[in-house]
Design a protein around this motif. Structure first.
Motif, PDB file in Angstrom:
ATOM      1  N   UNK A 108       0.829  -1.209   0.000  1.00 29.39           N
ATOM      2  CA  UNK A 108       0.000   0.000   0.000  1.00 29.39           C
ATOM      3  C   UNK A 108       0.864   1.260   0.000  1.00 29.39           C
ATOM      4  N   UNK A 109       0.435   2.269  -0.768  1.00 24.51           N
ATOM      5  CA  UNK A 109       1.123   3.560  -0.790  1.00 24.51           C
ATOM      6  C   UNK A 109       0.365   4.535   0.117  1.00 24.51           C
ATOM      7  N   UNK A 110       0.991   5.027   1.184  1.00 15.31           N
ATOM      8  CA  UNK A 110       0.304   5.936   2.110  1.00 15.31           C
ATOM      9  C   UNK A 110      -0.186   7.200   1.411  1.00 15.31           C
ATOM     10  N   UNK A 111      -1.229   7.799   1.981  1.00 13.13           N
ATOM     11  CA  UNK A 111      -1.822   8.997   1.412  1.00 13.13           C
ATOM     12  C   UNK A 111      -1.098  10.254   1.895  1.00 13.13           C
ATOM     13  N   UNK A 112      -1.105  11.303   1.080  1.00 11.67           N
ATOM     14  CA  UNK A 112      -0.457  12.553   1.497  1.00 11.67           C
ATOM     15  C   UNK A 112      -1.220  13.257   2.606  1.00 11.67           C
ATOM     16  N   UNK A 113      -0.505  14.055   3.387  1.00 15.73           N
ATOM     17  CA  UNK A 113      -1.075  14.908   4.438  1.00 15.73           C
ATOM     18  C   UNK A 113      -1.664  14.122   5.602  1.00 15.73           C
ATOM     19  N   UNK A 114      -1.352  12.835   5.683  1.00 16.88           N
ATOM     20  CA  UNK A 114      -1.867  11.981   6.746  1.00 16.88           C
ATOM     21  C   UNK A 114      -0.683  11.265   7.399  1.00 16.88           C
ATOM     22  N   UNK A 115      -0.131  11.864   8.441  1.00 17.72           N
ATOM     23  CA  UNK A 115       1.063  11.328   9.086  1.00 17.72           C
ATOM     24  C   UNK A 115       2.124  10.973   8.049  1.00 17.72           C
ATOM     25  N   UNK A 116       2.326  11.889   7.115  1.00 19.30           N
ATOM     26  CA  UNK A 116       3.215  11.682   5.975  1.00 19.30           C
ATOM     27  C   UNK A 116       4.632  12.154   6.321  1.00 19.30           C
ATOM     28  N   UNK A 117       5.569  11.217   6.376  1.00 14.28           N
ATOM     29  CA  UNK A 117       6.959  11.573   6.637  1.00 14.28           C
ATOM     30  C   UNK A 117       7.571  12.150   5.367  1.00 14.28           C
ATOM     31  N   UNK A 118       7.956  13.405   5.423  1.00 20.77           N
ATOM     32  CA  UNK A 118       8.508  14.087   4.249  1.00 20.77           C
ATOM     33  C   UNK A 118       9.985  13.797   4.066  1.00 20.77           C
ATOM     34  N   UNK A 119      10.718  13.657   5.164  1.00 25.73           N
ATOM     35  CA  UNK A 119      12.147  13.441   5.101  1.00 25.73           C
ATOM     36  C   UNK A 119      12.844  14.142   6.259  1.00 25.73           C
TER      37      UNK A 119
END
Length: 477
Positions: free
Chosen positions: A317-328
Motif C-alpha cells: 500500500x502507498x500511504x496517502x499525502x497529508x496523513x502522518x506523511x513523513x517528508x524526510x
C-alpha cells in the motif's frame, strides 16, 4: 421515513437550482446537463464565479449571488455542495416551505440503485478519523484481488464526475464525510456494505452541535440501512447503534476489533484465534490505521472474498499525502505532515505514533469550538518536547496548556503563523527530533484547505510540495 429516490431524469419539469460552484457543484452541473441538456438551472455562487459561468455559454444556466430564504424557496429542488450546511437559517426556512435540498451523493446513489433500492458492489466508508486511508486501503486490496475498483468520494473525486464509467467497476470504494452520509439516506438507496470506524466531535460549525454531528454521521447506518454494516467493536457509540440494527433485523452487523473477528493483539493481526501477520512492517502510519485494516478485511469478507489471503498485500500500500506523511529529514530533524488532522483526538493519535521520539508538535487553526481539555490533560503525563500553538484557536489552546507547561515538562510556544511555528519548533529540538504538523483544527483563514497548509509546511521544511500531494489510485483501476 426513507426518502423516495430522486433520479436526475425526475428533475425534468421542476424548478431546480445549484448551490455552490466548487468541484462538487461543477460535477453536479455536468451530470445534470448530460441527462437534461435543456433543463433551466439557477446557480447560487459568488460574484467571481458568476463571471466565470458566463464563459460556459449555457443559455439555460443563470447565475445569482444572493441565496436567501426567499430565493431558495422559489425552487422545488436545490442541489447543494457538501460544504453548505442544511442547518443554515435560510435553508431551514426554504425547506419548511417545501424546497427539497439534496447533494450530488444522493443523485449518484439514486442513479445506481436497483429495483429493490440496493446499490450492489458498493462499500461506503465513514468515520471521524482514518476514513481516507481506510477507503484507499480497501481499494488497494480489492485491486490486488483482480477486481476493477473505483476509489471515489470525499477522498478527492466527486461521485458525479464518474457517473457512468465504461466498463463499470466491479466494486466502488466510496469515502463519505459527515456532510454526505445523510445524502445516502436521502437518496432512498441502500448500499451493500457500510463501514463506520469511529465517532468523535467534529465539524460543529456545519452541524451545529456534537449531538447533531453524531446523528448525521450515523445516518449512513440508521437512515440508509446498508445490507451489511461493518462496525468498530471498540467504539461505544457504534456498539450502541450496532445493537439496535441487530434487533431491527434488516441489517447484518459485522464487528471488527472483536476477538471473534478481525482484531489486533498488540501489533499482531488475528482473524478470531488465527494469527495472520505482524502489522509493524506495514506502511500504515499509526496503530489506529493498522486497526482499521481490520475494518477493511471484514468488509472484504462481506463481499465474499478471501481476506486472509489478501491481508499480506497491505505491505504494498502507498500511504496517502497529508496523513502522518513523513517528508524526510533536514539537519537531523524529521518533518511529518499530518495537515489532515482537524480534531484534538487526531493530534493525540499522531503523538502516539512518535512516543519514542523527541517531538515538537504544531497545533491550532480555525476555531470551531471543539474542546481541547482532553488533549491538555494527556500532556500532564505524555507531553512532547514542545507544543507550538498557532491560528485562531491558538491562544485558547495555549491558555489551557500554560498551567501544565509551568511544571517544566515541555516547551510551550505561541506562534503568529506557520512560519513562526516552524522556527520555534526547530529551536526547541536543537537539531534532533521530529517536527509534527498535526493541527487538530481546520485550515480556514490563512489557507484554502488542509492540502494548501500541508504544501506550505513541506515548502518551509525544504521539500517540493508538488511531490507530496498526489493521492495514488483515485478513479477506476
Amino acid at each position: 421515513m426513507r426518502s423516495s429516490p430522486l433520479r436526475i431524469a425526475a428533475l425534468e419539469g421542476r424548478k431546480v437550482a445549484l448551490w455552490g460552484w466548487g468541484r462538487e457543484g461543477r460535477a453536479a452541473y455536468h451530470a445534470i446537463r448530460g441527462r437534461l441538456p435543456s433543463l433551466p438551472l439557477t446557480l447560487f455562487c459568488s460574484a467571481d464565479e458568476a463571471a466565470d459561468v458566463v464563459t460556459l455559454g449555457d443559455a439555460n444556466l443563470r447565475a445569482e449571488t444572493v441565496a436567501d430564504a426567499e430565493r431558495l424557496s422559489a425552487f422545488d429542488v436545490v442541489v447543494k455542495s457538501p460544504g453548505i450546511s442544511p442547518y443554515r437559517p435560510e435553508a431551514i426556512v426554504a425547506a419548511e416551505r417545501g424546497t427539497r435540498f439534496i447533494g450530488g451523493t444522493a443523485l449518484w446513489f439514486a442513479e445506481h440503485a436497483n429495483a429493490d433500492g440496493i446499490v450492489d458492489d458498493v462499500v461506503c466508508v465513514t468515520g471521524t478519523k482514518g476514513k481516507s486511508t481506510t477507503t484507499a486501503l480497501l481499494a488497494h486490496l480489492l485491486r490486488a484481488d483482480g477486481l476493477r475498483t473505483a476509489l471515489v468520494g470525499n477522498i478527492g473525486l466527486p461521485l458525479l464526475e464518474i457517473l457512468d464509467p465504461r466498463p463499470s467497476p466491479d466494486v466502488w470504494a466510496i469515502e463519505l464525510s459527515s456532510y454526505q452520509t445523510g445524502d445516502v439516506a436521502h437518496s432512498g438507496a441502500r448500499p451493500q456494505v457500510a463501514i463506520a470506524l469511529n465517532v468523535f466531535p467534529e465539524h460543529l460549525d456545519w452541524h451545529g452541535s456534537h449531538e447533531r454531528y453524531v446523528e448525521d454521521k450515523l445516518r449512513l447506518l440508521t437512515g440508509a440501512r446498508p445490507r451489511i454494516a461493518v462496525l468498530n467493536a471498540r467504539d461505544p457509540r457504534l456498539v450502541e447503534v450496532g445493537e439496535t440494527l441487530t434487533r431491527d433485523g434488516d441489517v447484518d452487523v459485522r464487528w471488527f476489533g472483536h476477538a471473534e473477528g478481525w482484531h489486533l493483539r498488540e501489533d499482531d493481526l488475528y482473524r478470531g484465534d488465527r494469527f495472520v501477520m505482524d502489522t509493524r512492517p506495514l506502511p500504515l502510519p499509526g496503530r489506529h490505521n493498522r486497526g482499521n485494516l481490520c475494518a477493511v478485511l471484514t468488509a472484504i469478507e462481506a463481499l465474499g472474498r478471501d481476506a486472509i489471503a489478501l491481508a499480506p498485500r497491505a505491505v504494498e500500500f502507498r500511504p496517502l499525502p497529508h496523513r502522518l506523511q513523513t517528508l524526510g529529514t533536514r539537519d537531523g530533524v524529521a518533518y511529518v505532515n499530518d495537515s489532515i488532522s482537524t480534531t484534538p483526538h487526531a493530534s493525540l493519535a499522531a503523538l502516539d505514533c512518535f512516543d519514542d521520539k523527541r517531538v515538537a508538535i504544531l497545533v491550532g487553526g480555525h476555531d470551531r469550538g471543539l474542546p481541547w481539555e482532553a488533549f491538555a490533560d494527556a500532556m500532564r503525563a505524555h507531553a512532547p518536547v514542545a507544543i507550538i500553538t498557532m491560528g485562531q484557536n491558538g491562544p485558547r489552546i495555549n491558555a489551557l496548556l500554560a498551567p501544565i507547561a509551568v511544571q517544566g515538562s515541555f516547551v510551550l510556544g505561541e506562534a503568529a503563523d506557520l512560519v513562526d511555528a516552524m522556527r520555534q519548533a526547530r529551536a526547541a529540538l536543537a537539531g534532533e527530533g521530529v517536527v509534527l504538523l498535526s493541527p487538530g483544527a481546520p485550515s480556514f483563514g490563512p489557507y484554502k484547505d488542509y492540502v494548501a497548509r500541508g504544501r506550505h509546511f513541506a515548502e518551509l521544511a525544504g521539500f517540493d510540495p508538488e511531490m507530496i500531494s498526489a493521492i495514488p489510485g483515485l478513479g477506476v483501476a
